[in-house]
Design a protein around this motif. Structure first.
Motif, mmCIF file in Angstrom:
data_model
loop_
_atom_site.group_PDB
_atom_site.id
_atom_site.type_symbol
_atom_site.label_atom_id
_atom_site.label_comp_id
_atom_site.label_asym_id
_atom_site.label_seq_id
_atom_site.Cartn_x
_atom_site.Cartn_y
_atom_site.Cartn_z
ATOM 1 N N HIS A 106 0.800 -1.229 0.000
ATOM 2 C CA HIS A 106 0.000 0.000 0.000
ATOM 3 C C HIS A 106 0.835 1.283 0.000
ATOM 4 O O HIS A 106 0.614 2.168 -0.833
ATOM 5 C CB HIS A 106 -0.975 0.008 1.177
ATOM 6 N N GLU A 107 1.759 1.393 0.916
ATOM 7 C CA GLU A 107 2.520 2.640 1.032
ATOM 8 C C GLU A 107 3.281 2.962 -0.256
ATOM 9 O O GLU A 107 3.253 4.097 -0.744
ATOM 10 C CB GLU A 107 3.485 2.561 2.214
ATOM 11 N N LEU A 110 0.754 4.082 -2.927
ATOM 12 C CA LEU A 110 0.211 5.421 -2.679
ATOM 13 C C LEU A 110 1.217 6.512 -3.019
ATOM 14 O O LEU A 110 0.843 7.579 -3.516
ATOM 15 C CB LEU A 110 -0.270 5.540 -1.236
ATOM 16 N N LYS A 111 2.495 6.257 -2.797
ATOM 17 C CA LYS A 111 3.535 7.237 -3.149
ATOM 18 C C LYS A 111 3.590 7.488 -4.657
ATOM 19 O O LYS A 111 4.046 8.542 -5.085
ATOM 20 C CB LYS A 111 4.899 6.760 -2.652
ATOM 21 N N TYR A 130 -6.392 2.376 8.122
ATOM 22 C CA TYR A 130 -6.038 3.747 7.756
ATOM 23 C C TYR A 130 -6.407 4.786 8.813
ATOM 24 O O TYR A 130 -5.692 5.772 8.976
ATOM 25 C CB TYR A 130 -6.630 4.119 6.394
#
Length: 189
Positions: A106-107, A110-111, A130
């Motif tokens: 995820h991280e 998202l970046k 979240y």
């Protein structure tokens, strides 16, 4: 982004736990403005590889007030579940999403999407992950207090037909919250 999506789609970190084998389902684009973070694909989505390609997806698009064309336009919507593969059947529905996916992917994903203006959190798993300590005691309380999480997050229940009981007990969601969700989505699109 293409290399990252390729890696995700080849992922097999929890293969031993997946009854139908790995088939990560995700759509993302650096231009996406809204991301929908759901639970995990069901069997229909696992078969087709198309996110939200089932009755839940049809209900979700109604709640959002968008066409199929807009929903599947990757420059508008990114579609990312908490668990990228079908987790299997439980006693009362599908098993929870696998816990390996979100921390693994995820991280970094998202970046790669700097234009995101809204994160729609579908269901308890996404909301707890979240919102963390800002999540309320129950999904109902979190959804009822959706304004506290704006402008970044918009928590909603799962649009599954199996949620008829919840929707029946909470008619305020469709009369009060859905119109606000549609306004937010239209403002961004």
């Amino acid at each position: 982004m293409e290399d990252l999506l390729y890696k995700i789609r080849q992922c097999a970190i929890c293969e031993a736990h997946l009854p139908l084998g790995p088939r990560p389902v995700i759509t993302a684009n650096p231009k996406a403005k809204i991301i929908i973070i759901g639970q995990a694909p069901g069997t229909s989505v696992h078969k087709t590889g198309i996110p939200w390609n089932d009755p839940s997806g049809r209900q979700l698009r109604k709640w959002l007030g968008v066409t199929d064309e807009d929903f599947y336009d990757e420059t508008k919507f990114a579609l990312m579940p908490m668990g990228f593969c079908y987790p299997g059947k439980g006693k009362t529905g599908d098993l929870p999403p696998r816990k390996e996916c979100a921390p693994q992917w995820h991280e970094v994903l998202l970046k790669e999407m700097p234009n995101l203006e809204l994160v729609i959190l579908i269901g308890l798993y996404a909301q707890k992950y979240y919102l963390q300590e800002d999540a309320k005691r129950t999904l109902t309380e979190t959804v009822a207090n959706y304004k506290e999480y704006l402008p970044k997050y918009f928590p909603i229940p799962h649009p599954s037909p199996n949620n008829r009981f919840w929707k029946g007990k909470n008619p305020w969601f469709e009369t009060d919250v859905v119109p606000e969700l549609q306004k937010e989505v239209q403002k961004i699109l």
